[in-house]
Enzyme design. Structure first.
Site, PDB file in Angstrom:
ATOM      1  N   ASP A 140      -0.393  -2.049  14.277  1.00 36.60           N
ATOM      2  CA  ASP A 140      -0.689  -1.343  13.025  1.00 36.60           C
ATOM      3  C   ASP A 140      -0.704   0.128  13.425  1.00 36.60           C
ATOM      4  O   ASP A 140      -1.632   0.582  14.087  1.00 36.60           O
ATOM      5  CB  ASP A 140      -2.063  -1.788  12.485  1.00 36.60           C
ATOM      6  CG  ASP A 140      -2.435  -1.052  11.200  1.00 36.60           C
ATOM      7  OD1 ASP A 140      -1.703  -0.126  10.804  1.00 36.60           O
ATOM      8  OD2 ASP A 140      -3.477  -1.397  10.608  1.00 36.60           O
TER       9      ASP A 140
ATOM     10  N   GLU B 146      -4.292  -6.708  12.482  1.00 40.59           N
ATOM     11  CA  GLU B 146      -5.651  -6.163  12.489  1.00 40.59           C
ATOM     12  C   GLU B 146      -6.676  -7.161  13.022  1.00 40.59           C
ATOM     13  O   GLU B 146      -7.449  -6.852  13.933  1.00 40.59           O
ATOM     14  CB  GLU B 146      -6.031  -5.717  11.062  1.00 40.59           C
ATOM     15  CG  GLU B 146      -5.229  -4.503  10.606  1.00 40.59           C
ATOM     16  CD  GLU B 146      -5.196  -4.289   9.103  1.00 40.59           C
ATOM     17  OE1 GLU B 146      -5.264  -5.289   8.347  1.00 40.59           O
ATOM     18  OE2 GLU B 146      -5.073  -3.126   8.657  1.00 40.59           O
TER      19      GLU B 146
ATOM     20  N   ASP C 232       0.837  -1.199   0.000  1.00 41.83           N
ATOM     21  CA  ASP C 232       0.000   0.000   0.000  1.00 41.83           C
ATOM     22  C   ASP C 232       0.877   1.256   0.000  1.00 41.83           C
ATOM     23  O   ASP C 232       1.989   1.234   0.503  1.00 41.83           O
ATOM     24  CB  ASP C 232      -0.882   0.052   1.261  1.00 41.83           C
ATOM     25  CG  ASP C 232      -1.693  -1.217   1.435  1.00 41.83           C
ATOM     26  OD1 ASP C 232      -2.154  -1.741   0.417  1.00 41.83           O
ATOM     27  OD2 ASP C 232      -1.847  -1.673   2.586  1.00 41.83           O
TER      28      ASP C 232
ATOM     29  N   ASP D  16       1.602   7.815   8.608  1.00 39.86           N
ATOM     30  CA  ASP D  16       1.852   6.398   8.917  1.00 39.86           C
ATOM     31  C   ASP D  16       3.263   6.233   9.456  1.00 39.86           C
ATOM     32  O   ASP D  16       3.497   5.532  10.431  1.00 39.86           O
ATOM     33  CB  ASP D  16       1.796   5.505   7.671  1.00 39.86           C
ATOM     34  CG  ASP D  16       0.456   5.450   7.025  1.00 39.86           C
ATOM     35  OD1 ASP D  16      -0.238   6.469   7.067  1.00 39.86           O
ATOM     36  OD2 ASP D  16       0.122   4.403   6.471  1.00 39.86           O
TER      37      ASP D  16
ATOM     38  N   LEU E  53      -1.088   3.114  11.948  1.00 39.61           N
ATOM     39  CA  LEU E  53      -2.161   4.010  11.526  1.00 39.61           C
ATOM     40  C   LEU E  53      -3.053   3.281  10.533  1.00 39.61           C
ATOM     41  O   LEU E  53      -2.730   3.183   9.351  1.00 39.61           O
ATOM     42  CB  LEU E  53      -1.578   5.291  10.917  1.00 39.61           C
ATOM     43  CG  LEU E  53      -2.392   6.550  11.171  1.00 39.61           C
ATOM     44  CD1 LEU E  53      -2.732   6.739  12.642  1.00 39.61           C
ATOM     45  CD2 LEU E  53      -1.669   7.762  10.653  1.00 39.61           C
ATOM     46  N   ASP E  54      -4.132   2.773  11.063  1.00 38.01           N
ATOM     47  CA  ASP E  54      -5.060   1.993  10.240  1.00 38.01           C
ATOM     48  C   ASP E  54      -6.044   2.942   9.554  1.00 38.01           C
ATOM     49  O   ASP E  54      -6.511   3.903  10.153  1.00 38.01           O
ATOM     50  CB  ASP E  54      -5.813   1.031  11.160  1.00 38.01           C
ATOM     51  CG  ASP E  54      -6.834   0.210  10.411  1.00 38.01           C
ATOM     52  OD1 ASP E  54      -6.430  -0.510   9.478  1.00 38.01           O
ATOM     53  OD2 ASP E  54      -8.024   0.301  10.741  1.00 38.01           O
TER      54      ASP E  54
ATOM     55  N   GLU F 159       2.936  -3.247  11.007  1.00 39.20           N
ATOM     56  CA  GLU F 159       2.407  -3.438   9.659  1.00 39.20           C
ATOM     57  C   GLU F 159       3.230  -2.690   8.610  1.00 39.20           C
ATOM     58  O   GLU F 159       3.264  -3.066   7.449  1.00 39.20           O
ATOM     59  CB  GLU F 159       0.955  -2.949   9.614  1.00 39.20           C
ATOM     60  CG  GLU F 159       0.246  -3.354   8.347  1.00 39.20           C
ATOM     61  CD  GLU F 159      -1.043  -2.578   8.154  1.00 39.20           C
ATOM     62  OE1 GLU F 159      -1.981  -2.817   8.909  1.00 39.20           O
ATOM     63  OE2 GLU F 159      -1.078  -1.730   7.243  1.00 39.20           O
ATOM     64  N   GLU F 160       3.907  -1.638   9.015  1.00 40.40           N
ATOM     65  CA  GLU F 160       4.664  -0.826   8.059  1.00 40.40           C
ATOM     66  C   GLU F 160       6.052  -1.373   7.754  1.00 40.40           C
ATOM     67  O   GLU F 160       6.773  -0.792   6.946  1.00 40.40           O
ATOM     68  CB  GLU F 160       4.806   0.607   8.583  1.00 40.40           C
ATOM     69  CG  GLU F 160       3.500   1.368   8.674  1.00 40.40           C
ATOM     70  CD  GLU F 160       2.838   1.571   7.306  1.00 40.40           C
ATOM     71  OE1 GLU F 160       3.535   1.549   6.276  1.00 40.40           O
ATOM     72  OE2 GLU F 160       1.612   1.728   7.286  1.00 40.40           O
TER      73      GLU F 160
HETATM   74  P1  AHM Z   1     -11.201  -1.178   1.134  1.00 37.91           P
HETATM   75  O1  AHM Z   1     -10.826   0.196   0.729  1.00 37.91           O
HETATM   76  O2  AHM Z   1     -10.779  -2.228   0.143  1.00 37.91           O
HETATM   77  O3  AHM Z   1     -12.634  -1.327   1.510  1.00 37.91           O
HETATM   78  O4  AHM Z   1     -10.328  -1.498   2.441  1.00 37.91           O
HETATM   79  C1  AHM Z   1     -10.616  -0.959   3.691  1.00 37.91           C
HETATM   80  C2  AHM Z   1      -9.756  -1.622   4.722  1.00 37.91           C
HETATM   81  C3  AHM Z   1     -10.045  -1.170   6.119  1.00 37.91           C
HETATM   82  O5  AHM Z   1     -10.942  -2.052   6.775  1.00 37.91           O
HETATM   83  C4  AHM Z   1      -8.689  -1.153   6.763  1.00 37.91           C
HETATM   84  O6  AHM Z   1      -8.654  -0.232   7.785  1.00 37.91           O
HETATM   85  C5  AHM Z   1      -7.820  -0.733   5.585  1.00 37.91           C
HETATM   86  O7  AHM Z   1      -8.442  -1.253   4.450  1.00 37.91           O
HETATM   87  C6  AHM Z   1      -6.449  -1.334   5.537  1.00 37.91           C
HETATM   88  O8  AHM Z   1      -5.667  -0.886   6.536  1.00 37.91           O
HETATM   89  P2  AHM Z   1      -4.419   0.127   6.390  1.00 37.91           P
HETATM   90  O9  AHM Z   1      -4.960   1.506   6.239  1.00 37.91           O
HETATM   91  O10 AHM Z   1      -3.716  -0.108   7.681  1.00 37.91           O
HETATM   92  O11 AHM Z   1      -3.620  -0.303   5.194  1.00 37.91           O
HETATM   93 MG    MG Z   2      -4.527  -1.394   8.899  1.00 33.85          MG
END
Ligand code: AHM
Ligand code: MG
Length: 336
Positions: free
Chosen positions: A117, A281, A66, A72, A119-120, A95-96
């Site tokens: 994690d 998560e 990502d 973050d 900053l989720d 997570e990072e």
């Molecule tokens: P989406 O955009 O495919 O629906 O995904 C949303 C999800 C959340 O539930 C979660 O917080 C995030 O993607 C992933 O986490 P992060 O921001 O830590 O990468």
């Molecule tokens: Mg997350």
């Protein structure tokens, strides 16, 4: 003096809870305290994000592929730096970061392991929408010295504490050490988390479902049938359900904890294991939801039973009110 009501700060609550564990050394309480300090530092930065030039992508990608935002990175480093010195942790993982994070040489190694994690929900930062930090604490399983990957790859049921901080309309620190779930709201004027929700219990059944329905066409037919069922009109069974989806797991899971219903990030044709990470998560959230009397599964088994094979492993997740998760499970298993 006319009132006997306690002014219960997070600090005091942790201290009073310590007496419930006769063998407690105070180490664990210090860990929770350090986490609350990290939470306040992250909150301070999150809350002024619109004022300073901290928004926007750094142009790098994290271990899960990502885009990494500057906040973050800030949260990642802040949590690490707030937790590295105490002598209570033997290793961390975030997570990072691709690999485990060692404790700096100059500090002692301890008996606990921290996964987080930082900053989720980072895709929501630029729009000023709720984000959060998630954490998980385990006891080490290796004998001593530096912690190893093995210490981080434990089943979720081995967690000794888990929680999250939600930076929303107010900032709330929610955690459990296996004796219920408690929530503390930050009073920014004094910089203290104060007890706002003692022993949170999730409703047995809700009226809200929360999942990214944009992926509907890629979902399994059994899940599509479940969605069709809960969105049908039948007042006697509380249908149709309302859809609420923030796209920040912390926010969506927190609402589910408070109001009941179901949150899910299922696997689909493109991503059979879904998007969310087991260690950072799903395990901590599953622990909180179970501690509040709810249920969390991957569709086939309890999330907390999964034995992680890799730090950044993904898993489908369905969590929330017992009756809602049970019903969804029946559909997923083709029983309805
Ligand atoms: P989406 O955009 O495919 O629906 O995904 C949303 C999800 C959340 O539930 C979660 O917080 C995030 O993607 C992933 O986490 P992060 O921001 O830590 O990468
Ligand atoms: Mg997350």
């Amino acid at each position: 003096m006319t009132t006997t009501k306690k002014l219960m700060t997070l600090e005091r609550f942790i201290h009073e809870q310590e007496h419930l564990y006769p063998t407690a050394t105070g180490e664990f309480s210090e860990l929770l305290h350090d986490l609350s300090v990290a939470a306040k530092l992250v909150w301070r930065e999150v809350s002024k994000a619109g004022l300073v030039n901290i928004l926007g992508s750094t142009g790098r990608t994290n271990a899960s592929g990502d885009a990494v935002k500057k906040l973050d990175e800030f949260a990642d480093e802040t949590i690490y730096r707030a937790m590295d010195y105490s002598g209570h942790l033997c290793v961390m993982a975030s997570e990072e970061n691709e690999d485990i994070l060692q404790i700096p040489e100059e500090y002692k190694s301890g008996g606990y392991v921290l996964l987080y994690d930082p900053l989720d929900g980072s895709s929501n930062i630029d729009a000023n929408i709720t984000i959060g930090s998630i954490f998980s604490i385990y006891k080490r399983v290796t004998p001593g010295g530096k912690g190893k990957l093995e210490d981080c790859l434990q089943q979720g049921l081995k967690q000794v504490a888990a929680g999250y901080i939600i930076y929303g309309s107010s900032t709330v620190f929610v955690y459990s050490t296996g004796r219920g779930v408690h929530g503390f709201t930050l009073d920014p004027s004094v910089g203290e988390f104060v007890l706002s929700n003692e022993k949170i219990v999730i409703p047995q059944k809700g009226k809200i479902y929360s999942m990214n329905e944009g992926n509907y066409r890629n979902w399994d037919e059994s899940l599509q049938k479940y969605i069709q069922y809960i969105t049908e009109d039948d007042k006697t069974t509380g249908r149709p359900y309302s859809l609420r989806y923030i796209g920040t797991m912390v926010g969506d899971a927190h609402r589910t904890l408070m109001y009941g219903g179901i949150f899910a990030y299922p696997g689909d044709k493109k991503n059979p294991e879904g998007k969310l990470r087991l260690c950072y998560e799903c395990n901590p959230m599953a622990y909180i939801i179970e501690q509040a009397g709810g249920k969390a599964i991957d569709g086939k088994q309890r999330i907390l039973d999964i034995k992680p094979k890799a730090l950044h492993q993904h898993t489908p997740v369905f969590l929330g009110s017992v009756e809602d998760v049970n019903l969804c499970e029946e559909f997923l298993q083709g029983k309805r």
